[in-house]
Design a protein around this motif. Structure first.
Motif, short mmCIF file in Angstrom:
data_model
loop_
_atom_site.label_atom_id
_atom_site.label_comp_id
_atom_site.label_asym_id
_atom_site.label_seq_id
_atom_site.Cartn_x
_atom_site.Cartn_y
_atom_site.Cartn_z
N LEU A 79 32.09 37.45 46.59
CA LEU A 79 32.18 38.90 46.39
C LEU A 79 33.58 39.36 46.01
O LEU A 79 33.74 40.37 45.32
CB LEU A 79 31.72 39.62 47.66
N ASP A 105 34.16 39.91 42.47
CA ASP A 105 33.61 41.17 41.96
C ASP A 105 34.36 42.38 42.51
O ASP A 105 33.97 43.52 42.25
CB ASP A 105 32.13 41.31 42.34
N VAL A 132 34.47 43.30 45.61
CA VAL A 132 33.62 43.90 46.63
C VAL A 132 34.02 43.32 47.98
O VAL A 132 34.18 42.10 48.13
CB VAL A 132 32.12 43.63 46.36
N LEU A 159 28.66 46.76 52.28
CA LEU A 159 29.51 46.41 51.15
C LEU A 159 30.32 47.61 50.69
O LEU A 159 29.82 48.75 50.70
CB LEU A 159 28.66 45.89 49.98
N GLU A 160 31.54 47.36 50.24
CA GLU A 160 32.40 48.43 49.74
C GLU A 160 33.01 48.01 48.41
O GLU A 160 33.50 46.90 48.25
CB GLU A 160 33.52 48.73 50.73
N GLY A 161 32.98 48.91 47.45
CA GLY A 161 33.56 48.68 46.13
C GLY A 161 33.23 49.84 45.23
O GLY A 161 32.45 50.74 45.59
N LEU A 221 29.90 47.12 42.68
CA LEU A 221 28.70 46.96 43.49
C LEU A 221 27.48 46.62 42.64
O LEU A 221 26.66 45.78 43.00
CB LEU A 221 28.43 48.24 44.29
#
Length: 592
Positions: free
Chosen positions: A240, A243, A245, A273-275, A280
């Protein structure tokens, strides 16, 4: 020159002058000129709208919808994903991204291909520290060259095919352009892979409203489904961080686990998840997550009503302040799903349903399209800038590409006309869920469709009154002593020179009939002259205004008007020097 010819030329001259002035929009000028032409008798009233019903408009509109569906599927990002980590510097980024843009421009319309890959290039530039100005202009130029390869790759090829149908009785086929287009594309790719160094370095593109919103981080939930692959056992296996994230928490059986790289994943785990939205969406596109909200449908007034996701900010006085989605029973009471929450300056480590909301939080809400205005009013939230919100929504990755391939094969085998094949493909994209109707409408470029539809009758008036033959014979007399190849090159240069000022579509509509008349006056085959017009008009490398691809990259690349000459002038010379002999070789000049 008779009165009808003079009037036809006068209308074209007025349109050209207004285009060059730049005071008014292209589509408004074309509509105004069409109205004037009908009022003055230059265009019969019964033929005024013939351009809007032509195959050209249908093909261009359909190709734009098909391109949007392919983009929405995420298949292009999936194909590029293995090589993107290897693109560390512009030396490798330019040929890879420009080459990918050229390839994608062949089966789809070039502006659609560029729109698909431009976000990928900007993401690569951010992650590696490269300047977008080094990447975007080569991609734009290669989209123009790649579009030359097939009938549907660019509007100029479609229009030239229409002129051939009207003047010679037969259109160009899908791959008639391929020999010349492929050779010029290969030569252009070799040039831009080195020539990008002529561009200014470290220019910063202007950020639009969408960019500012996209940069804001969101938090959302992702569920580990029952068919989770054994190869993805721990958080580190997900990749992740590539990406951009982050995992805020792992929720298991009501407990919150610290998200460590070696945390083992189990079916039913919920990852917070954070982004940003693009990050995301990328994570959801290549990892087999499911979403909590996928289990809950939202009510709709009618079965045909579309479901939309919008971004909205909580304003002061909202009923949501101090509450959570679970306590507010958003789905049951309001018929809305909460897809994500964005909060400035603080990470969210709770499940979406448990987050205590505050004024200023940005929410991504999903509901029936008709119910959204009332829901936002009741909840006390204000919508943000209009844009498509994806955040890992359901998509079919391979079906749009399959539909496009079938359409191309049907055209190549001459089973179905181009217009019908691509129109059918566009309809299937919507029927199969590749796009919603709203997304299909948003993918269209009405200003381009109106421009072509309104100018086609004016171009026909020039041809029908004999005006094109008049100019063609005059040019033939002037070019008679010159070699035939010089006449071909001269027409290509004229097309390339007019395109920045007239736009590429009017350039073809004006010069293609003249090219046919010139060829007949020189007792040569019209086909190479039509090819020369298509190639020249489709290769505006000198300005940001002649083609929408060049306009599209101007702001994100931080380019100035004069920057296009740096890379565009030598590339234009290359196209002229190589294109004219190549056209004459593939399409013999001698009349058949």
């Amino acid at each position: 020159m008779n009165g009808h010819q003079a009037l036809a030329f006068a209308m074209i001259a007025v349109a050209v002058a207004l285009f060059a002035w730049g005071r008014f929009r292209y589509d408004l000028i074309s509509l105004g000129c069409l109205v004037a032409a009908v009022a003055l008798g230059d265009v019969p009233a019964k033929e005024a709208f013939s351009g809007f019903t032509s195959d050209v408009v249908v093909i261009i509109a359909s190709a734009l919808v098909v391109s949007a569906a392919v983009s929405r599927s995420g298949i292009i990002e999936s194909l590029l994903r293995p090589i993107l980590p290897r693109l560390r510097t512009p030396n490798s980024q330019v040929p890879a991204l420009a080459g990918a843009t050229a390839l994608l421009s062949m089966p789809t319309k070039n502006v659609g291909a560029l729109a698909i890959l431009m976000p990928v290039a900007l993401r690569v530039a951010r992650q590696t520290g490269s300047s977008p100005s080094s990447l975007l202009m080569p991609m734009s130029f290669m989209s123009l060259l790649g579009g030359l390869v097939t009938l549907v790759g660019t509007s100029t090829n479609i229009l030239v095919s229409q002129v051939r149908q009207e003047t010679l009785g037969r259109p160009f086929q899908m791959f008639d352009f391929a020999p010349v287009g492929l050779a010029l594309t290969a030569a252009g790719l070799l040039f831009v892979s080195v020539g990008w160094r002529l561009l200014p370095r470290n220019r910063q593109g202007a950020a639009g409203m969408d960019d500012a919103i996209a940069a804001a981080p969101y938090s959302t939930d992702a569920v580990i489904p029952g068919d989770w692959p054994d190869t993805l056992k721990t958080l580190s296996d997900l990749g992740l961080l590539k990406d951009h994230v982050q995992v805020g928490a792992v929720m298991r059986d009501g407990r919150r686990l610290t998200p460590l790289p070696d945390t083992t994943l189990k079916v039913g785990d919920i990852l917070v998840l954070e982004g940003d939205q693009d990050a995301l969406d990328q994570a959801f596109s290549h990892l087999p997550f499911t979403r909590v909200d996928e289990r809950r449908s939202v009510p709709k007034d009618t079965p045909s009503e579309e479901t939309r996701a919008i971004e909205a900010v909580i304003q002061s006085g909202s009923a949501l302040i101090g509450a959570s989605a679970q306590r507010m029973t958003l789905q049951q009471a309001y018929g809305v799903n909460l897809l994500a929450v964005g909060r400035s300056g603080e990470r969210i480590t709770e499940r979406l349903r448990d987050v205590t909301l505050r004024a200023g939080d940005v929410l991504v809400l999903q509901a029936g399209e008709r119910a959204l205005p009332k829901i936002m009013q009741d909840l006390g939230v204000l919508p943000l800038a209009e844009r498509t919100v994806k955040l890992g929504g359901a998509r079919n990755r391979y079906l749009p590409a399959l539909i496009l391939t079938i359409a191309m094969v049907l055209v190549a085998l001459k089973i179905t006309p181009v217009a019908m094949a691509f129109f059918g493909a566009a309809v299937l994209m919507v029927i199969t869920g590749g796009l919603t109707m709203r997304e299909a409408y948003e993918s269209l470029e009405p200003e381009v469709l109106i421009l072509i539809g309104a100018l086609t009758p004016l171009s026909e008036a020039v041809r029908h009154t004999g005006g094109a033959d008049l100019i063609g014979h005059a040019l033939a007399a002037w070019l008679q002593p010159a070699p035939a190849l010089a006449a071909l090159a001269a027409l290509m240069i004229a097309s390339m020179a007019c395109s920045p000022f007239l736009h590429n579509a009017p350039t073809v509509l004006v010069l293609a009939p003249i090219g046919v008349a010139l060829a007949r006056g020189l007792h040569l085959s019209p086909d190479p002259f039509l090819m020369a017009v298509a190639t020249g008009a489709g290769c505006d490398f000198l300005t940001p205004i002649g083609h929408q691809c060049n306009t599209l990259v101007m702001s994100p690349g931080g380019y100035r008007f004069s920057d296009y000459w740096r890379l565009g002038l030598p590339l234009s010379i290359l196209v002229i020097a190589g294109g004219a002999p190549l056209i004459a070789w593939v399409w013999p000049l001698a009349a058949g």
